[in-house]
Design an enzyme around this catalytic site. Structure first.
Site, PDB file in Angstrom:
ATOM      1  NE  ARG A   1      11.312  18.985   6.838  1.00 26.14           N
ATOM      2  CZ  ARG A   1      11.042  19.625   5.700  1.00 26.14           C
ATOM      3  NH1 ARG A   1       9.935  20.326   5.580  1.00 26.14           N
ATOM      4  NH2 ARG A   1      11.883  19.559   4.688  1.00 26.14           N
TER       5      ARG A   1
ATOM      6  CE  LYS B   1      22.022  28.189  17.597  1.00 29.71           C
ATOM      7  NZ  LYS B   1      22.255  26.852  17.017  1.00 29.71           N
TER       8      LYS B   1
ATOM      9  CE  LYS C   1      16.539  28.440  18.963  1.00 36.91           C
ATOM     10  NZ  LYS C   1      16.929  29.574  18.108  1.00 36.91           N
TER      11      LYS C   1
ATOM     12  CB  SER D   1      16.764  24.442  11.533  1.00 41.27           C
ATOM     13  OG  SER D   1      16.433  23.729  10.384  1.00 41.27           O
TER      14      SER D   1
ATOM     15  CD  GLN E   1      15.334  31.131  21.080  1.00 43.35           C
ATOM     16  OE1 GLN E   1      14.981  31.018  19.900  1.00 43.35           O
ATOM     17  NE2 GLN E   1      16.542  31.542  21.441  1.00 43.35           N
ATOM     18  N   PRO E   2       9.989  32.028  22.528  1.00 47.18           N
ATOM     19  CG  PRO E   2       9.701  34.323  22.776  1.00 47.18           C
ATOM     20  CD  PRO E   2      10.487  33.164  23.312  1.00 47.18           C
TER      21      PRO E   2
ATOM     22  CD  GLU F   1      27.525  29.640  12.763  1.00 47.85           C
ATOM     23  OE1 GLU F   1      28.745  29.826  12.963  1.00 47.85           O
ATOM     24  OE2 GLU F   1      27.058  28.527  12.551  1.00 47.85           O
TER      25      GLU F   1
ATOM     26  NE  ARG G   1      24.885  33.553   9.330  1.00 41.19           N
ATOM     27  CZ  ARG G   1      24.679  32.241   9.153  1.00 41.19           C
ATOM     28  NH1 ARG G   1      25.272  31.587   8.185  1.00 41.19           N
ATOM     29  NH2 ARG G   1      23.877  31.585   9.969  1.00 41.19           N
TER      30      ARG G   1
ATOM     31  CD  GLU H   1      22.909  30.477  14.417  1.00 38.94           C
ATOM     32  OE1 GLU H   1      23.715  29.756  15.027  1.00 38.94           O
ATOM     33  OE2 GLU H   1      22.259  30.083  13.445  1.00 38.94           O
TER      34      GLU H   1
HETATM   35  N1  ADP Z   1      12.630  31.929  18.280  1.00 41.81           N
HETATM   36  C1  ADP Z   1      12.510  31.777  16.968  1.00 41.81           C
HETATM   37  N2  ADP Z   1      11.525  32.412  16.277  1.00 41.81           N
HETATM   38  C2  ADP Z   1      11.367  32.251  14.947  1.00 41.81           C
HETATM   39  N3  ADP Z   1      12.150  31.438  14.198  1.00 41.81           N
HETATM   40  C3  ADP Z   1      13.140  30.771  14.831  1.00 41.81           C
HETATM   41  C4  ADP Z   1      13.386  30.910  16.230  1.00 41.81           C
HETATM   42  N4  ADP Z   1      14.439  30.128  16.560  1.00 41.81           N
HETATM   43  C5  ADP Z   1      14.827  29.534  15.418  1.00 41.81           C
HETATM   44  N5  ADP Z   1      14.056  29.909  14.375  1.00 41.81           N
HETATM   45  C6  ADP Z   1      14.162  29.444  12.984  1.00 41.81           C
HETATM   46  O1  ADP Z   1      14.957  28.264  12.988  1.00 41.81           O
HETATM   47  C7  ADP Z   1      16.163  28.462  12.262  1.00 41.81           C
HETATM   48  C8  ADP Z   1      17.329  27.759  12.958  1.00 41.81           C
HETATM   49  O2  ADP Z   1      17.494  28.260  14.270  1.00 41.81           O
HETATM   50  P1  ADP Z   1      18.860  28.886  14.761  1.00 41.81           P
HETATM   51  O3  ADP Z   1      18.662  29.363  16.159  1.00 41.81           O
HETATM   52  O4  ADP Z   1      19.342  29.889  13.779  1.00 41.81           O
HETATM   53  O5  ADP Z   1      19.845  27.650  14.839  1.00 41.81           O
HETATM   54  P2  ADP Z   1      20.791  26.936  13.732  1.00 41.81           P
HETATM   55  O6  ADP Z   1      20.812  27.816  12.494  1.00 41.81           O
HETATM   56  O7  ADP Z   1      22.122  26.896  14.407  1.00 41.81           O
HETATM   57  O8  ADP Z   1      20.193  25.594  13.511  1.00 41.81           O
HETATM   58  C9  ADP Z   1      16.312  29.968  12.156  1.00 41.81           C
HETATM   59  O9  ADP Z   1      17.029  30.298  10.978  1.00 41.81           O
HETATM   60  C10 ADP Z   1      14.864  30.459  12.105  1.00 41.81           C
HETATM   61  O10 ADP Z   1      14.316  30.349  10.795  1.00 41.81           O
HETATM   62 MG    MG Z   2      20.757  29.868  12.274  1.00 40.72          MG
END
Ligand code: ADP
Ligand code: MG
Length: 283
Positions: free
Chosen positions: A197, A88, A123, A130, A159-160, A257, A240, A255
């Site tokens: 998790r 990322k 993350k 996730s 991130q916030p 994708e 995506r 993101e």
């Molecule tokens: N900054 C954020 N604020 C709110 N929700 C978040 C944030 N970052 C991640 N999430 C939640 O976590 C999930 C997974 O994070 P994401 O950045 O999409 O990575 P991945 O899907 O590759 O694991 C997102 O679908 C969202 O529900």
């Molecule tokens: Mg995602």
């Protein structure tokens, strides 16, 4: 003419897009075969188009997966796209080009400034589904989580927590060969106080959604910028663009994708045919 749709041995049964893709290929008079990327018996030269779909076990074997991708002819998305997109940190390049992303701090160490927010998300830069991702309400938890990822030799993002996700969810915009196909809403995934998790599942919370002009504009900007960054002369077969909404109502990229996204074909009439037509056009 046969298209290979590539999955992993553990995940093929969970990919709801695969049967629709095979049916759409057959309806177009082509063959569609579901194959497993690390199956040594596959002759990859036997397909006119090879499409990466649900190789979701690449996370712990990224080098092996990318080496495989480099060896397969007619692969979409190709190895350059997969290499760029499975970490990322590509978000830094998109941000530098003016694509609005969620405010992100990289490799935060204990004591570092993490901004004044009610909640944060930490993350790994290389992750999906996730995994190893969590939502925290205190600086100490953020610092500890980020430091533990870094100590394990990984890179981290802080991130916030974007609070609109709790009600509005996120919006995933599907584009095939650069043309918008459809959009869906994905519900929130991270619960307050839940910590890390490994078993979250977003598939049950998917519903169709009509995107706004602003969402379409940011999606197109993100894809065009990725093409420039990777050096592609045409848009990738599938993309995506996952968006959330900032406090001022504007879209923010969470993101992009381009590796192995679910494309949520059951949510939109004709989406499987649009995907397959785009794939056949690559042959
Ligand atoms: N900054 C954020 N604020 C709110 N929700 C978040 C944030 N970052 C991640 N999430 C939640 O976590 C999930 C997974 O994070 P994401 O950045 O999409 O990575 P991945 O899907 O590759 O694991 C997102 O679908 C969202 O529900
Ligand atoms: Mg995602």
């Amino acid at each position: 003419m046969t298209i290979a749709f590539v999955t992993s041995s553990a995940h093929g049964a969970f990919d709801a897009d695969l049967p629709l893709l095979v049916a759409a290929a057959e309806a177009r008079g082509a063959g569609g075969e579901i194959v497993v990327w690390d199956d040594p018996s596959i002759d990859w030269t036997g397909y006119e188009v090879v499409v990466v779909r649900s190789c979701w076990d690449y996370l712990s074997r990224r080098d092996e997966f990318l080496a495989w991708a480099a060896s397969v002819p007619h692969l979409h998305n190709d190895v350059d796209v997969l290499t760029w997109n499975t970490d990322k940190s590509y978000l830094r390049q998109l941000e530098a080009a003016g694509v609005p992303i969620i405010e992100t701090r990289w490799d935060v160490a204990p004591g570092d400034d993490i901004g004044d927010h009610a909640e944060w998300v930490v993350k790994p830069t290389i992750s999906a589904g996730s995994k190893d991702t969590a939502r925290w309400g205190t600086r100490d938890e953020v610092w500890e989580h980020s430091a533990s990822l870094v100590a394990a030799g990984r890179s981290s993002m802080t991130q916030p927590y974007i609070s609109s996700v709790d009600d509005e969810g996120e919006t995933a915009m599907l584009h095939f060969s650069g043309s918008f196909s459809h959009a869906i809403r994905k519900g929130p995934l991270l619960e307050r106080g839940e910590g890390v998790r490994q078993d979250r599942d977003s598939r049950e919370s998917i519903t169709p959604r009509t995107p706004t002009p602003a969402q379409l504009e940011v999606s197109e900007h993100a894809i065009a910028t990725a093409c420039e960054a990777i050096g592609l002369d045409r848009p990738p077969l599938y993309a995506r663009v996952d968006l959330v909404t900032a406090a001022d109502g504007s879209p923010l990229l969470i993101e992009l994708e381009l590796a192995e996204p679910s494309v949520f074909l059951p949510c939109s009439d004709g989406a499987a045919e649009r995907f397959v037509d785009a794939a056949l056009a690559r042959a």
